[in-house]
Every structure is written in structure tokens, then in C-alpha cells.
Design an enzyme around this catalytic site. Structure first.
Site, PDB file in Angstrom:
ATOM      1  N   GLU B  58      -6.981  21.518   3.170  1.00  0.00           N
ATOM      2  CA  GLU B  58      -5.586  21.896   3.395  1.00  0.00           C
ATOM      3  C   GLU B  58      -5.375  22.660   4.682  1.00  0.00           C
ATOM      4  O   GLU B  58      -4.397  22.425   5.393  1.00  0.00           O
ATOM      5  CB  GLU B  58      -5.034  22.702   2.212  1.00  0.00           C
ATOM      6  CG  GLU B  58      -4.669  21.872   1.002  1.00  0.00           C
ATOM      7  CD  GLU B  58      -5.843  21.583   0.087  1.00  0.00           C
ATOM      8  OE1 GLU B  58      -6.973  22.002   0.429  1.00  0.00           O
ATOM      9  OE2 GLU B  58      -5.655  20.944  -0.958  1.00  0.00           O
ATOM     10  N   HIS B 126      -2.960  27.015 -11.163  1.00  0.00           N
ATOM     11  CA  HIS B 126      -2.063  25.910 -10.820  1.00  0.00           C
ATOM     12  C   HIS B 126      -0.610  26.220 -11.139  1.00  0.00           C
ATOM     13  O   HIS B 126       0.179  25.301 -11.353  1.00  0.00           O
ATOM     14  CB  HIS B 126      -2.472  24.637 -11.570  1.00  0.00           C
ATOM     15  CG  HIS B 126      -3.653  23.935 -10.974  1.00  0.00           C
ATOM     16  ND1 HIS B 126      -4.934  24.370 -11.159  1.00  0.00           N
ATOM     17  CD2 HIS B 126      -3.755  22.821 -10.188  1.00  0.00           C
ATOM     18  CE1 HIS B 126      -5.773  23.550 -10.519  1.00  0.00           C
ATOM     19  NE2 HIS B 126      -5.082  22.615  -9.926  1.00  0.00           N
TER      20      HIS B 126
HETATM   21  C1  LIG Z   1      -7.488  23.335  -2.813  1.00  0.00           C
HETATM   22  C2  LIG Z   1      -7.118  22.250  -3.771  1.00  0.00           C
HETATM   23  N1  LIG Z   1      -6.565  21.129  -3.306  1.00  0.00           N
HETATM   24  C3  LIG Z   1      -6.237  20.129  -4.146  1.00  0.00           C
HETATM   25  C4  LIG Z   1      -6.459  20.236  -5.484  1.00  0.00           C
HETATM   26  C5  LIG Z   1      -6.064  19.088  -6.429  1.00  0.00           C
HETATM   27  N2  LIG Z   1      -7.279  18.426  -6.929  1.00  0.00           N
HETATM   28  C6  LIG Z   1      -7.871  18.822  -8.048  1.00  0.00           C
HETATM   29  S1  LIG Z   1      -9.326  18.054  -8.310  1.00  0.00           S
HETATM   30  C7  LIG Z   1      -9.148  17.154  -6.896  1.00  0.00           C
HETATM   31  C8  LIG Z   1     -10.230  16.194  -6.482  1.00  0.00           C
HETATM   32  C9  LIG Z   1     -11.540  16.870  -6.361  1.00  0.00           C
HETATM   33  O1  LIG Z   1     -12.505  15.954  -5.985  1.00  0.00           O
HETATM   34  P1  LIG Z   1     -14.031  16.331  -6.025  1.00  0.00           P
HETATM   35  O2  LIG Z   1     -14.252  17.626  -5.329  1.00  0.00           O
HETATM   36  O3  LIG Z   1     -14.779  15.152  -5.533  1.00  0.00           O
HETATM   37  O4  LIG Z   1     -14.334  16.592  -7.580  1.00  0.00           O
HETATM   38  P2  LIG Z   1     -14.208  15.560  -8.778  1.00  0.00           P
HETATM   39  O5  LIG Z   1     -12.851  15.691  -9.346  1.00  0.00           O
HETATM   40  O6  LIG Z   1     -14.473  14.203  -8.247  1.00  0.00           O
HETATM   41  O7  LIG Z   1     -15.248  16.001  -9.751  1.00  0.00           O
HETATM   42  C10 LIG Z   1      -7.953  17.463  -6.259  1.00  0.00           C
HETATM   43  C11 LIG Z   1      -7.473  16.828  -5.027  1.00  0.00           C
HETATM   44  C12 LIG Z   1      -7.008  21.443  -5.947  1.00  0.00           C
HETATM   45  N3  LIG Z   1      -7.215  21.672  -7.245  1.00  0.00           N
HETATM   46  N4  LIG Z   1      -7.347  22.412  -5.077  1.00  0.00           N
END
Ligand SMILES: Cc1ncc(C[n+]2csc(CCOP(=O)(O)OP(=O)(O)O)c2C)c(N)n1
Ligand SMILES: Cc1ncc(C[n+]2csc(CCOP(=O)(O)OP(=O)(O)O)c2C)c(N)n1
Ligand SMILES: [Mg+2]
Ligand SMILES: [Mg+2]
Lengths: 329, 321, 329, 321
Positions: B58, B126
Site C-alpha cells: 500500500e 478491519h
Molecule cells: C495491509 C493489508 N492489505 C490488504 C489486506 C486484504 N487482504 C487480506 S488477505 C490478502 C491476501 C494475502 O495474501 P498472502 O499474503 O499471499 O496470504 P494468503 O491469503 O494467500 O494466505 C489481502 C489482500 C490486508 N488484510 N492487509
């Protein structure tokens, strides 16, 4: 690489501009003509000048707190820079920005940032605009060895590499962040090594050699315009003075030795460049001296300009907040 | 006039503004597949260069949006309020400060669409409703739509506006239906909406609290209490005059605000009225804002946190005692 | 590497615990027994279990939004986890945290974080405490492929490498962040390659193989306790389900193919581990089935436990804000 | 009683607390060489493990401090307010939220020492006075000392306190001399200091504004106006009672606050009094806070931004009209 005499002499001129400007700033700051912090670029001139001369005037730069060298290297007005430090309406930012926030959008200087590494994403964004619009301007951002440890650098480099943005990450490794050696702040040997984490070229350059900086940046610019993506350039250099004006007073204890400082001063970028011009028969000692003398006059004139420029009046306080005006609360 | 769902109103504003102006583009996480709903179908119409899926970075991509706005683009960034903490430096140090700091040289037509999820078990990480913090920082226009028509019109204005705007989209309203005029145009900032007129007390209500205030007012009217409701719609700029005029008429002020109550928009409005509308006041000002705790996951506790019709009614009654 | 039967069977048990738990969570969430988001760990069980079994109970872990697998892998209570999802006082966090914020400090689970990458610096800090005090506990943090692009990872890895902190960066590369392939978000081929930017070992491991995860983590733990510093481990894995419960409904368009999903499902970590136990004569099919059956009972019991645990009463609203109490404003 | 300079009071508090408790350690940029002054001589006495120079990675090392506090350390982090934007996620998502979110399991005895440089040409990027934003977020104790003795006592309390504390050190006071009792102990949070008693109007003054209020009060006393000055010393917790009691006595309230005025501590205090002390008020509440612009570099403009004795006097006179 063939470099025209004009360019080689412009290198000399711009480096002298920075050197004389910074020395004048130190003098006038000591004399109490203006307050605020200021971070001298003395010793590092070849980095910004070599890099900026590889750009077109339609390309963008952004920088950091060590801020005077970048705009002057890109051809920014000396009067405007000095007047800004004096806090006058004739300054780049009408006195609102001061030393750390020099900017001249009309010639692609998107501004210096006091928050370390904070302009790295911004410069990446200028490159993104070029990419989206299919234009061919590039964007270059100056940041320090200390700054390279900020998350903003990681995120920006990854983005730029993914999207093949026309941006050049120009790390001025002057080996210290205030009193902290980069060997105690960067876990890898060279900052340019980190390029491999983003699948982009990382180039280590002698930052005292203006021509070497110019050549490395020229290749990065070529890549950028060709749509091949970003480059990380590390210019290894050294600052001669303390981190910032005034700060020398409070520091306790030495963080670098006199020998180290002396050794680096021997590799002065102006000396290296001048000697090369003369030894290669490109210019005479007199020509080179004349450049320095001319520039010195210009710098001295800028002090007069600044002194004669008025302070902003109170009506300016609420100006420049909004592009689309709203009432002050 | 069409009945439109709040999230569709967002989508309409995006589509229309992207059609209107080629320099508008959108970026965010998983927006191509419209995970959060508002960006449906944009990829098909506008293509990959104007609908950018970003990595999880971000601070990096907010900054990239800001930088692109400096050189003529009009980015719209999608995020949740809670992810803005990560990008705070770019929002504050760059978007908010750059224009003034550079003596007016920088123009930053960037819009941040920050969805506020709360009220549905999203828990502490959140559920932020952070507009008061951004109000404290000069340089950001702060938008808080309470219904689909305002959402559409104010988002359009944000995109056209030449300053950085943060549009706080109230997640509790995403499914709300409301009339949106067929040619809903941009709505100017700084003009409050008088949601209903009344004579006994003024409720200034923000975002999702507007609906609660309306329900409270309905019930109070059965008791013979006539309540005026003002929805400021934008907090920066704030339509002080609309609020002061209403308080002059009613003599009583209640502020319903879903954000945390300390140093809140409610505090700010109260302080303005206590200074500039003091002689109109016939009773203490009542703030009805979120309790000063983090958002608990469990519904048994979360339901206690925010303003609701009961709390608002009680506050109105207090001012009438 | 010699691994005791006890450990090998515990791997099986913990993996089944996660699998059954997650399936039950999906069932109960669909049935409307609780709301809020929840991110299933199904398919990735070997990563957390292999990694956590390489730790002592005095070591720490921290995690992210995909949060149920980590505490269960470290031996956290199934009842407490389920009750937390139900928002009850019997939950790990008395119902205040919910799915994304499971934590049990009493057994070293410093908590799951909903903000992506936000627990990476925190876990680094637990390792810093070990370092300052000269103790020998280690700290491990789970984060995703998406998270690896956050500045927080860069800063933490650099810090940990500089100070040789006993921390393990455990990247669960399930290849997607919501709908975004890591090939579109990570500019380098393997996330583990980024270790070179911090002068630390980076290890790519088959994340479907619990034993491989265990072995790689055991070596990282050894390094950490020996004062040799951090390790970055990338467990390459796959999530079978959608990013989170409920989210499948709003997503438009496919981001991965059915073939891809099927292919990965064939490399199921439970099947791989069970087959190995049997083929190597370590356990019989019956023994393995018994483990699954036992755990399933425990998980079913946890639903009863959760349902019977009360919701927090209103007096709990202002509790747990402060360690040193102050009045509510 | 010794005359002590403000920055020395910080140093004394650090030294004494590090001696008192082995789990106290400090971290920050260039603190070993005490670039900002307050950490002089700590390295020599306490060694490298307890005096940590960090890379430029505020989000990373703030988070590391927070994480270490979870497992029993008591970190003191040195920074400038303006560098906290970079570390916002760790401060908000972790330090502020963790305890509540985890149902009380986490204890976070971490102290952030955030210096506010302003008033001396530091310009927009180095002049933040951001405590109002942090007040909006539950979970952080907010400390705003106005003199060396309070600085020392409140910093000691912050270090001993088991919750995350942000000590906003007013840079305009760094050179201030004041009496610090030889055995200055920790000062409890939430107890305002009555700087002087008076009967005609109450000034609540924050941090560097306390001195301005005193000067204003001196001058007003020559005109026969008797002003009471209250220094809340901590904003979370806030000593509401001291403020309400004073307003009950004087009937008039002026709030002098060097932070930006919108959604400020001044707004919050005004809103409290407009709700809970309304019937005591005999005149509109006056906020004297920073103008809602970024901090201009040039002295000709910067000097117009903050509260000063003239502005405070004018506000007091307004309440007496
Ligand atoms: C700083 C932030 N940006 C966006 C999100 C929304 N979000 C939650 S999980 C996620 C994807 C995370 O991907 P990854 O780190 O690969 O973990 P996975 O869910 O695949 O286990 C997103 C975009 C968040 N929680 N925090
Ligand atoms: C985010 C942030 N942290 C700390 C500072 C204070 N600070 C200003 S310059 C500086 C050192 C920067 O070092 P480097 O990036 O190497 O640049 P140099 O000064 O050596 O040119 C520090 C710590 C700051 N301005 N911003
Ligand atoms: Mg440096
Ligand atoms: Mg993933």
C-alpha cells in the site's frame, strides 16, 4: 562512450555550481542569515550531475533532504534555490518549502522530501504515468544508503520491476546515515546487490567520477525508454561535511576517522573531472578556472537576489493549500 | 429515477468518470476481479492499463498513485480504511503536504476510496473509521456519503476535484438501496443536506449514522418531538453555516458519528457550535459516537459500540429535559 | 534426519486437527452459526505443522489472517479456537478477537494479525528480546506470498540479519493473494531468493511435505539458537478453498484453473504423509485412521464446547483495554 | 532543587529507569551518539545491547520494540513525530490494538518518545504535532509535558506503565530551564496541574502553549483579569474533573493547543465542557490552536501559525465581552 565537450564542460559547471552554492550556504547559515536545517552535498556532486545530465529536460527527478544538489544538477535556478533557503517569495516554493523541499515542476523537479525514502514511491508513480500513457519520459529518484532500508524502497522497486516502469533508483551511498555506517544498517555488501531481489540490473558506480555516473545512467535511461524497466544504480561517494548544518554541535563521539575523510577528499569529483579534461586535451586549466569563477559570481549574485526578495506577507498563509479552493475552517 | 444499490452507485461513478476523462485510472488489490464489488466490469471496458491490480504494497502503490497525479493522471485508489495505516506516510507526507510545501506547484487530483467495514464481525483490524484523524491533517478533502445518490455524486466530484480526496465509504451501507437520479452529476463539496426539517432539536449525523438518526427521528415524532437532521456529506470542507443555522433554529444539538468519540468529527462540530453558536444553545451538546474501545469481534459486544437509534433518541431526550 | 515415530504421528495428528477443524468451520459458517471472515488453511497443513514441530513450547510464533492452522499446529486448544470463532468467552481471546486474531500467549502464540505482514516486525521483536537477554528462545512468523511485498518484510529481514536475531521468516507461498498470482506480484522467481538481499539463507521447500518442512525448520532453529541469525523459508503450497469464507460469492472471473486445483489436490499433505508412514512401516493404515477419527471427535466436541460457552456480557466491553487501568472517556 | 534543562530531564529519566529495571532498553536512530541530545552517555553506561542504533526502518524497529515488549522487555523508542507516519501500522494495528484484540493477554510496556520540532523553520515534513490523531485511537496513553519536572516524572511513569505510551516532547521546550526536585519520582497519569489559580477565566493549555498562557495571564493580571491555567499533562487519560471544576468556578474557557485545530485536543476538551459543563459556561468556548495549514518554512509565515500570548489574551478578552 563519446561525450561531447559541451556536456563535459556542463558537468564541470554544474558541479561547481553545487560546490559554490553549498559553501555559500554554509557561510550564510553560520552568519545567521537564515535558520532551519540544511544538508550539504559537498563531495557528492558527481553523482547528481552525472545522473541528471543523462536525462532530458522532460524527464522527472525527485529527491530527499540532501536536496540542493539535485535541482542544481538538473539545471534549476540558483537564485530560486538561494531565495528559498532565505524564505523569500523569490524562492522555488515562495519560501514555504525551505532547504528540504526545493522543487521546480516547470523543469521536471518534482521535489525533495524531508521524510527519508518518501519520494521513492512518488517518483515511481511519475514513471507509472509515462507507462500508462505510453509516453517516453523517465523518472529518477535520489535516495541514500540509509533510505535503502525503508520499506518504501522495497515496495517501489518491486512494483517498478513488475510493471517495467521507466524509473531509475539512484542510491547515493555516501556511506553514512547521520552517524550510522551503512555497514551497520545494510545487511548485504552492496546496496546495488539488492537489485537481484527484483530481477532488475544493479550497478555499482564510482560516485566521484561524473563520467562513470553519466554512462551508467545513460544506459539505465535507454533501458527505461525501451520499456525494459527500472535500474538500481548505487553511486559510492562520501559527504565531506557533517550530516547537516548545526548538527555537528550536538553529536557526541566520532563515527568516522579523519584519515577516512582525508582519503575521500583526495578523490574530489571536481579535481578528478578537471584533471581528466585537461589531461585529455579537452579543456585548459584556464577554461576550467573560468567556469568556476563564473559560477561563483552567479552564486554570489544569488545571495543578493535572495536578500532583496521580500518575505511572504500574512495573506500568503492560507494560499497554496488547495487547487480547488475551500474556506479555511 | 432508478433505485440503485450503494455499491452500484460507486461502480457507476467510476465507469462514467473513466469514460469522461482518459486520465482517470483505478488501482488496488484484486480490483480486476472486483473482490470488493465496486469495480465490476471495469477491466473489460477499460483494459489492463487503466485497471491496475497491485501487489500488497500500500505505501508503494498509494505513493505511485500520488506521483502519477503530479504529472497529470487522476488515479482512484481502492482500499479499506484499515490498510491506510500501512500507507500513512504517502497519504500525509506526500498527498496532503506536497502542494503547500512546494508553494502551490503541485496539483494532486488523487482519490482514495476507503471502505469502512464495521458492524459485521470484522474485528479490530478491519473496522477502522478513521476520518477524524485525517481531518486533523490539513490538505485532504474528506467525504462521507450516506446514501447511493450522494455516493455517486460525491465520488464523481472527488475524481474531478484537483485536490487529494479520501472518500470514506460506509460498509454498512453497501447494500442500501436508494434513488439515484438518472443523470446524477457531481455534487459540490461543502454543502450539507437537510435530511429532514424540524424545530425542537438538530441531529448532525455522519455516514451510516444518518439512517439511525432518521429512525430515531421517526420514533420521536410519534412522541411529538420534531427533529431536524443535517448530513454534512463532506467533513473537509464542512458546511458550518448549515449546522449553525439549524442550531439557531432548534437550540439543541446532538451529533451522531460512527467513529471513535475522542477527537472525533463530533468533537469538532461540538467545539464549533460551542464557540460560534453558543448563544443559540439551550442545552448541553450531546455526542453520540463510538465507544472508545477497539472493535470486538463478538456480536454481543460489537453491537454496543456504535450509535444506534436508541442511543440517539436518548440523547435527544436529554437535550429536551 | 532421524525423526521419532512419536513426532511423525504427531505431525499426522496436528495436520488432521487442522483439516477437520477447517472443514467444520466451513460447515458451521455456512450454517450461519457465526459470522465474520475466516480463511481456510486446507491444503497447507504440512507447512505450519512441519514448521511448528521444529519448535520448543517456549519458542514463539506469530501469524496472519489465514490464522487457524498456526495455533493448532503449535498445539493450541481446539476448543479455544472454535469458541473464539463463535465469539464466546471460552475462546482464546474471550470472543474479542475472532478468526483473524487467535492468540494463546501461554504457549507462545503471540497472535495472528489481520493486517497483512504486520506481525512480521512483531515476531522480529520477540527474537530481539531473546537476543538482548541472551536467552535461547526463537521466534517464527508466518506470512504469505502477497505479504512478502510489504515493506514490513524488507525492514524486518534487514534488521534481523544485521543483528543476527533468532527469527525464522516462514513464507507460506500458496501462490495467490486473494485472486493475484504471486507471479504478478513478486518480481523475482522465488520468494526465498530474496534472502540474498539480506545475506541470510533462503530455502525453498515442498510445502506439501511435512517432513521436508520439519527438516528445513529444524536447521533454521539450530542456526537461530547458535546465534547465526535468521533464515527465510519458503514453503511452496496451495490453498484448496477460496481466499475466505463468503468471498467466493463476490469474485468475478477465474484466477486459477480447475486443472491446477486438481493437480495440487493430488499432492495432499495428509495423503503424502500417511502413505509415507505406511510404506516405511512406521504406522499402519488403521493407526492412521484412528488418529483422524480421534481428532474428528475432538473437533466435533469443540462445536459443543463453543455453543455452550456464553457470549461476553456488556460489562466486558471496557475490559482488557489497559494493563494499568484508566477511566473510559 | 536543581535547575534542569528539559532535554537533561529526559536524559535523567532514561538513566534512572535503565538503572532501576534491566528490562528497559532504548532504540532509535543515532542515539548512541545522541544526535538529538536526550540519549547522551547511555551507551557508555549501559552498553550496546541496551542502547540500539537502528537502520532507517521505523515500521520495522517500532514493531520490533512492540514485539519485544510482549515478551517482557520495556523498550523506549526515540523518534520525531514526523517519522511516525512511516510506522503508523505498527503503532495502531499492533501497539494500540493488540491487548484488547487478544482479550487482555498482551501486555505492552512500550514507550515512544516522539519529539515535536516546530517553530524553528523545520518546514512541513518535520513539524508535526500529531497527538490529536493518536487520541482518536483507543489503546495509547498520550503524554504532553510542559516543563522539565513533568517531563522527567511523566517519562518515568511511561516507562513503568504497562501500556503503550507516546510521550510528545515539545521541541520548543528542549532548552527550557526549570526546577526538578532532586528525587523527582514518576508522576501519575491523569492528574492535571493547576499552573495558577484564578477566578475570571480558565485557560487549558497544552505542552508548549502552557508558557504562552502564563505570559498571557501575567499581562492580563495587570489589567485586573484573573486567569486560572490548567495543564492536563496527559491527554489520555484526561483529567476531566480538573477542567470541569475550573470552568465551574470561572464560567469561561479558552483552550491553547499547538496542534492543528480541527479534531484537536482543544476540540475534544471543548466538546466535553459543552456537554458536561454546559451549565457553568457564561461565554462561548475559545479554541486557540494552530491554523489549519501545513507548517511553512519561512519565519514570516510560521510565526502566524501557533498559539501565542497575544492570541490567547485576545481569546480571553473575547470571553469576557
Ligand atoms: C495491509 C493489508 N492489505 C490488504 C489486506 C486484504 N487482504 C487480506 S488477505 C490478502 C491476501 C494475502 O495474501 P498472502 O499474503 O499471499 O496470504 P494468503 O491469503 O494467500 O494466505 C489481502 C489482500 C490486508 N488484510 N492487509
Ligand atoms: C523516516 C525518517 N526517519 C528519520 C529521519 C531523520 N533523518 C534525516 S536524514 C537521515 C539520514 C539519511 O541517511 P541517508 O539516506 O544515507 O542519506 P544521507 O543523509 O546520507 O544523504 C535521518 C536519519 C527522516 N528524515 N525520515
Ligand atoms: Mg547516506
Ligand atoms: Mg498467498
Amino acid at each position: 562512450m563519446e561525450i561531447s565537450k559541451e556536456t563535459l564542460m556542463l558537468m564541470l559547471r554544474r558541479m561547481w555550481t553545487i560546490r559554490h552554492f553549498e559553501e555559500k550556504v554554509m557561510e550564510m547559515h553560520s552568519a545567521g542569515e537564515f535558520a532551519g536545517g540544511a544538508h550539504p552535498y559537498i563531495g557528492e556532486e558527481a553523482v547528481a550531475v552525472g545522473a541528471c545530465l543523462a536525462l532530458e529536460s522532460t524527464d522527472y527527478i525527485a529527491g530527499n533532504h540532501r536536496s540542493h544538489g539535485h535541482p542544481l544538477a538538473k539545471g534549476g535556478s540558483v537564485n530560486g534555490a538561494m531565495a528559498e533557503l532565505y524564505g523569500r517569495v523569490g524562492g522555488y516554493c515562495k519560501g514555504k518549502g525551505g532547504s528540504m523541499h526545493l522543487a521546480d515542476f516547470s523543469i521536471g523537479i518534482l521535489g525533495e522530501s524531508g521524510i527519508v525514502a518518501s519520494s521513492v514511491p512518488v517518483a515511481t508513480g511519475a514513471a507509472l504515468a509515462s507507462h500508462i500513457r505510453g509516453e517516453d519520459f523517465v523518472s529518477m529518484v535520489f535516495f541514500g544508503d540509509g533510505a535503502s532500508n525503508q520499506g518504501a524502497c522495497h515496495e517501489s522497486m518491486n512494483l517498478a520491476a513488475l510493471w517495467k516502469l521507466p524509473v531509475i533508483f539512484l542510491c547515493e551511498n555516501n556511506q553514512f546515515a547521520v552517524t550510522t555506517s551503512y555497514r551497520n544498517s545494510v545487511a548485504v555488501e552492496h546496496i546495488s546487490d539488492r537489485a537481484s531481489a527484483y530481477n532488475m540490473p544493479g550497478v555499482l558506480v564510482d560516485g566521484q567520477d561524473c563520467i562513470a555516473m553519466y554512462e551508467a545512467t545513460t544506459e539505465a535511461v535507454r533501458r527505461a525508454r525501451a520499456g525494459e524497466g527500472p535500474t538500481l544504480i548505487e553511486g559510492l561517494t562520501f559527504r565531506y561535511e557533517e550530516h547537516s548544518l548545526g548538527l555537528g554541535r550536538v553529536r557526541r563521539g566520532e563515527y568516522r576517522t579523519q584519515e577516512e575523510i582525508d582519503a575521500w577528499r583526495k578523490r574530489d569529483p571536481l579535481v578528478i573531472h578537471t584533471e581528466r579534461l585537461i589531461s585529455q586535451g579537452i579543456a585548459t586549466q584556464e577554461e576550467c578556472d573560468a567556469v568556476s569563477a563564473e559560477v561563483l559570481k552567479e552564486v554570489e549574485g544569488s545571495v543578493e537576489f535572495a536578500r532583496n526578495s521580500p518575505f511572504p506577507g500574512p495573506e500568503a498563509l492560507f494560499e497554496d493549500m488547495w487547487a480547488d479552493e475551500i474556506p479555511a475552517p | 429515477m432508478a433505485q440503485t444499490v450503494f455499491v452500484e452507485a460507486i461502480n457507476q461513478a467510476l465507469v462514467e468518470e473513466m469514460r469522461r476523462d482518459e486520465s482517470v485510472y483505478i488501482m488496488g488489490e484484486d480490483i480486476r476481479r472486483a473482490v470488493y464489488g465496486a469495480t465490476a466490469n471495469l477491466l473489460t471496458e477499460f483494459g489492463e492499463k487503466r485497471v491496475l491490480d497491485t501487489p500488497l504494497s500500500e505505501n508503494g502503490f498509494f505513493g505511485a498513485a500520488i506521483g502519477s497525479s503530479l504529472v497529470g493522471m487522476r488515479p482512484v485508489v481502492e482500499t479499506l480504511t484499515s490498510f491506510m495505516w500501512v500507507a500513512m506516510d504517502q497519504i500525509i507526507s506526500q498527498a496532503a503536504k506536497m502542494r503547500y510545501m512546494f508553494g502551490g506547484q503541485a496539483t494532486l487530483p488523487v482519490t482514495f476510496r476507503a471502505t469502512m467495514y464495521y458492524g459485521g464481525g470484522s474485528a479490530a483490524h478491519h473496522s477502522d473509521r478513521s476520518y477524524p484523524m485525517f481531518m486533523n491533517m490539513p490538505g485532504l478533502k474528506i467525504i462521507v456519503p450516506s446514501n447511493p445518490a450522494d455516493m455517486k455524486g460525491l465520488l464523481k466530484q472527488s475524481i474531478r476535484d484537483n485536490d487529494p480526496c479520501i472518500v470514506f465509504e460506509d460498509g454498512t451501507l453497501f447494500g442500501m438501496r436508494g434513488e439515484v437520479p438518472d443523470n446524477q452529476d457531481a455534487i459540490p463539496f461543502g454543502k450539507a443536506r437537510v435530511v429532514r426539517e424540524g424545530t425542537d432539536a438538530t441531529i448532525v449525523a455522519i455516514a451510516g449514522a444518518v439512517g439511525h438518526a432518521e429512525r430515531a427521528a421517526d420514533e420521536l415524532s410519534n412522541e411529538g418531538v420534531s427533529v431536524e437532521i443535517i448530513d454534512p456529506r463532506t467533513l473537509v470542507p464542512l458546511d458550518k453555516k448549515a449546522i449553525l443555522d439549524s442550531v439557531e433554529k432548534t437550540g439543541r444539538l446532538i451529533i451522531a458519528d460512527p467513529a471513535h468519540k475522542v477527537c472525533s468529527a463530533a468533537s469538532e462540530i461540538a467545539s464549533i457550535v460551542a464557540q460560534e453558536g453558543f448563544w443559540s444553545l439551550q442545552a448541553p451538546i450531546q455526542k453520540v459516537a463510538a465507544e472508545q474501545v477497539h472493535i470486538p469481534y463478538t456480536p454481543s459486544l460489537e453491537s454496543l459500540v456504535y450509535p444506534n437509534p436508541e442511543k440517539i433518541k436518548a440523547a435527544v431526550r436529554t437535550t429536551l429535559e
